[in-house]
Enzyme design. Structure first.
Site, PDB file in Angstrom:
ATOM      1  N   PRO A 287      53.529  14.490  31.284  1.00 14.73           N
ATOM      2  CA  PRO A 287      53.353  15.530  32.297  1.00 14.73           C
ATOM      3  C   PRO A 287      54.496  15.546  33.306  1.00 14.73           C
ATOM      4  CG  PRO A 287      51.970  13.644  32.809  1.00 14.73           C
ATOM      5  CD  PRO A 287      52.677  13.313  31.520  1.00 14.73           C
ATOM      6  N   CYS A 356      73.826  36.418  48.768  1.00 17.29           N
ATOM      7  CA  CYS A 356      74.269  37.772  48.422  1.00 17.29           C
ATOM      8  C   CYS A 356      73.828  38.153  47.016  1.00 17.29           C
ATOM      9  CB  CYS A 356      75.785  37.840  48.535  1.00 17.29           C
ATOM     10  SG  CYS A 356      76.332  37.217  50.113  1.00 17.29           S
TER      11      CYS A 356
HETATM   12  C1  LIG Z   1      59.661  19.766  30.397  1.00 20.09           C
HETATM   13  C2  LIG Z   1      59.033  18.851  29.435  1.00 20.09           C
HETATM   14  C3  LIG Z   1      57.838  18.203  29.756  1.00 20.09           C
HETATM   15  C4  LIG Z   1      57.083  18.441  31.044  1.00 20.09           C
HETATM   16  O1  LIG Z   1      56.592  19.731  31.128  1.00 20.09           O
HETATM   17  P1  LIG Z   1      55.633  20.130  32.352  1.00 20.09           P
HETATM   18  O2  LIG Z   1      55.295  21.531  32.093  1.00 20.09           O
HETATM   19  O3  LIG Z   1      56.431  19.951  33.603  1.00 20.09           O
HETATM   20  O4  LIG Z   1      54.463  19.211  32.308  1.00 20.09           O
HETATM   21  C5  LIG Z   1      57.333  17.285  28.860  1.00 20.09           C
HETATM   22  N1  LIG Z   1      57.959  17.058  27.673  1.00 20.09           N
HETATM   23  C6  LIG Z   1      59.098  17.676  27.321  1.00 20.09           C
HETATM   24  C7  LIG Z   1      59.722  17.371  26.028  1.00 20.09           C
HETATM   25  C8  LIG Z   1      59.676  18.597  28.185  1.00 20.09           C
HETATM   26  O5  LIG Z   1      60.788  19.227  27.832  1.00 20.09           O
END
Ligand SMILES: *Cc1c(COP(=O)(O)O)cnc(C)c1O
Length: 429
Positions: A287, A356
């Site tokens: 997460p 801008c």
């Molecule tokens: C960005 C990403 C996450 C986290 O995504 P959230 O929407 O911020 O929870 C987890 N795993 C991978 C591979 C990602 O690219």
């Protein structure tokens, strides 16, 4: 319909918005604006909401959080999570260096991303990361070569594109066909077979990540079932998977969204894995947003109120370079006046910055009772806020502070103007 997210750590007391025990007006006076403000309590509570599901009543662990640090990579935030036992999901050598500098341990790092360079692979192999999440055969081939040249075995996982629709913004959906991420579902088994012949790659896991700001559980269940099916097929082919990484993507409430609560979300997925007979697997969550998004806000000061023919503008000292999400995704962030001024008439404004570009807006059609010199808080800005900020218009990036009870800690100084061009050189005379 509530226009405000449910927040933890930020609230109104005596007509003044506070971060934990400290008023935002005090923070604005002490640190200036624009400033990102984070609540340590909100960060900790969100992490513990995952942990509640990840640890069984007998104390044994059935899953671990690997914080996707691209959402917010300030060392103080990483350090809060590292101390709580978090692992990390990284996407660059820079993020690897940050985790190590913040006290995180390499054996709890998974390395994601479609374009890992040789230099990044070397750094991650030498640090001893837990796993490389790979997204193509050429990447697998390169990692095998790089690991071979160092005489190290790389632990690997293949990122599956499960082809499910997470029903989110097209820019933040990653698990559909036609998307640059992952290995197409039908090619996954062949990719593992190719990996199993590579002497410097050790297969340990399987992973997927279907998108971001997902507010329903059903796309996760669909993706999970498809990945569990692959694990069985691999097992029958003699390829043993030890861990299952189900990615991140759980949404937060910016306004009236109602994503599942973190513990409920994690429990539902973990229970399903056990019911389907895969309880022996080590499970990873990645997460980002759901850990930090509502644990931060962007504090800004009103420079001018500018009445227009069709719109009134509230011009503030924060801009799209500080918070890109509205300009980039037309994202909604609730915006509140730090001080409730009941004496001032309520007016509808577009909240815009000084840059801008017509795209430089932070909120549209917001009713506020405000006067110049007062402060606004742009809520739910803890994820993909500071990390996506830039120096466009030669604006130093914002300061960042973390509130812990009644204490405010400066966790990143405001960038000085000199520092913005310190690495630049004019041609010789
Ligand atoms: C960005 C990403 C996450 C986290 O995504 P959230 O929407 O911020 O929870 C987890 N795993 C991978 C591979 C990602 O690219």
């Amino acid at each position: 319909m509530s226009l405000f997210p449910k927040l933890n750590g930020f609230f109104i007391r005596h007509d003044l918005w506070h971060a934990e025990e400290v008023s935002l007006a005090t923070i604005a006076e002490q640190f200036g604006t624009p400033t990102y403000v984070y609540s340590k309590k909100a960060l900790t509570d969100a992490f513990n909401a995952y942990e509640t599901a990840c640890i069984r009543t007998d104390g044994s662990r059935r899953a671990r959080v690997h914080y996707a640090m691209k959402a917010n990579s300030n060392l103080a935030i990483l350090n809060v999570f590292a101390k709580l036992g978090s692992g990390f999901d990284i996407v660059s050598a820079g993020e690897l260096a940050r985790v190590l500098a913040a006290g995180g341990s390499a054996d709890k790092i998974v390395f994601s991303g479609v374009g890992k360079s040789k230099v990044e692979m070397i750094a991650a192999l030498q640090a001893g990361v837990k796993c490389f999440n790979l997204e193509s055969i050429p990447e697998l081939t390169r990692l095998n070569e790089v690991a071979g040249s160092l005489g190290i075995k790389a632990r690997i996982s293949i990122r599956v594109n499960p082809d499910v629709d997470p029903k989110t913004h097209p820019y933040i959906s990653t698990g559909l066909k036609g998307n640059k991420f992952g290995i197409a579902y039908d090619d996954v088994i062949a990719t593992y077979q190719a990996a199993s012949t590579m002497p410097f790659c050790e297969i340990v896991g399987i992973d997927c990540h279907i998108g971001s700001q997902i507010t329903e559980i059903s796309p996760y269940m669909d993706a999970l079932d498809r990945v569990l099916h692959l694990i069985s097929t691999l097992d029958a082919a003699g390829i043993k998977i030890r861990h299952l990484d189900i990615g991140g993507g759980l949404g937060i409430s910016y306004t009236n969204e109602t994503p599942p609560a973190i513990t409920e979300f994690a429990n539902t997925l973990l229970d399903h894995i056990e019911e389907k007979g895969f309880g022996h697997l080590e499970v990873l969550f990645e997460p980002g947003r759901s850990l930090v998004g509502n644990a931060g806000l962007l504090l800004t000061t009103i420079e001018y109120l500018k009445p227009g023919e069709t719109k009134n503008f509230c011009i503030v000292d924060a801009a799209m370079n500080d918070l890109m999400r509205p300009a980039m995704y037309e994202a909604y962030h609730a915006i509140v006046a730090v001080k409730n001024k009941s004496s001032v008439p309520e007016v509808m404004y577009d909240i815009v910055g000084p840059i801008c570009e017509s795209g430089d807006w932070l909120g549209r059609d917001r009713s506020l009772k405000v006067e110049p010199g007062e402060h606004l808080a742009i809520l739910s800005a803890g994820a993909y806020g500071f990390t996506m900020s830039s120096n466009y218009n030669t604006r130093g990036r914002a300061a960042e502070v973390m509130v812990d009870g009644s204490k405010v800690h400066l966790i990143r100084e405001r960038e000085t103007i000199q520092s913005l061009f310190a690495n630049e050189k004019v041609l010789p005379a």
